[in-house]
Design an enzyme around this catalytic site. Sequence first.
Site, PDB file in Angstrom:
ATOM      1  CG  ASP A  62      -1.962  -1.061   1.212  1.00 34.13           C
ATOM      2  OD1 ASP A  62      -2.335  -1.495   0.108  1.00 34.13           O
ATOM      3  OD2 ASP A  62      -2.424  -1.464   2.297  1.00 34.13           O
ATOM      4  CE1 TYR A 123       4.490  -6.208   3.559  1.00 33.17           C
ATOM      5  CE2 TYR A 123       3.786  -8.505   3.563  1.00 33.17           C
ATOM      6  CZ  TYR A 123       3.867  -7.279   2.929  1.00 33.17           C
ATOM      7  OH  TYR A 123       3.343  -7.115   1.682  1.00 33.17           O
TER       8      TYR A 123
END
Length: 284
Positions: A62, A123
Site C-alpha cells: 500500500d 513483513y
Amino acid sequence: MSDVVEPGFVRVRLDLAYDGKDFSGWAKQTGRRTVQGEIEDALRTVTRSSRTYDLTVAGRTDAGVHARGQVAHVDLPAEVWAEHASMLLRRMAGRMAPDVRIRRIEEAPAGFNARFSALWRRYAYRVSDAPGGVDPLVRGHVLWHERELDLDAMNAAAARMTGEHDFAAYCKKREGATTIRTLQKLSWVRDEASGIITGTVQADAFCHNMVRALVGAMLFVGDGRRPHPWPAEVLAARVRDPGVHVVRPHGLTLEEVAYPADELLAARAVEARNVRTLPGAGCC
C-alpha cells in the site's frame, strides 16, 4: 498472469527495494507515482521499447509501505533480453529515482511466477514506545506509540493467532477474494540498544490491510487497552470489528519473499490459485 511464457519471450526475475514514503503504493495508477509505474517506465526507456512490459509482483504494498525484499517478474522479448541483459541493472539504476533500487535482474527458472510461486511473505513492523518519541533519523520507518508496551502480553496474544484461519475480521474485503490465510509467524522483540520493537508477521499470503490491522490489535493489547485474548476473539467472529485499528503504513516493511526449489515452482503456482476453504466448511 500465466505461468507459461509466450514463445519468443523470456521471463525475468527482479529483486528490489524501495522507500514507500513518496509512492502511492505498488500498483500503477493514472496521475500518481507508484513503484510499478516507475520501474515499467524506466524499463521501457532503457530498452528503447515502444511498448510497456507489465510487471507481476509478489506482494502489492500500500501507499507508504516500504520493501527491501520485494520480488517481481516481467516477460521480455528474447531479442530485447539478449541485447540488454548484461547492462540492464546498471542502466535501470541510472534511470530511476534513488528511493527505488533493483538489486538483481536475472532470467527466471521455468515455472516461476513472482506472485503465485511464493511460499510465504515476511513483513516487519517497527514501533518505538520511547517517552521522548522516535529517533529523527529513523522516523520514516518507525511508528511512535505514546504508551508503554508490554511485549509479554503482545506475544501471548500473538500465539493465539497463528495457523490457518479466516482473517475476514482483519482484512478489507475484496469481491470474489478469499480471506483464508495461514499465519506462520507473529512475534515481537525489543532491541535493547535502540529500544525499537519489531513485530515479525509471516504468512503464505496476506489480504488487504491484514498486517497493519493485526499490528493495531497487538498494540492495543500491549498498552493495556485490551486483554490478550481479545485479538483471537475478534478473529473467531470473522467480521470486521470497529475496535481494530489499522496502524499507519510507514512502520511496515516487506522483508523477504520465499520460493520453493526450481522444480517445484510450477506446482506451487497451481496450488496457490486453488480456492481455499477451512476444514468443515461447505463449498457453496
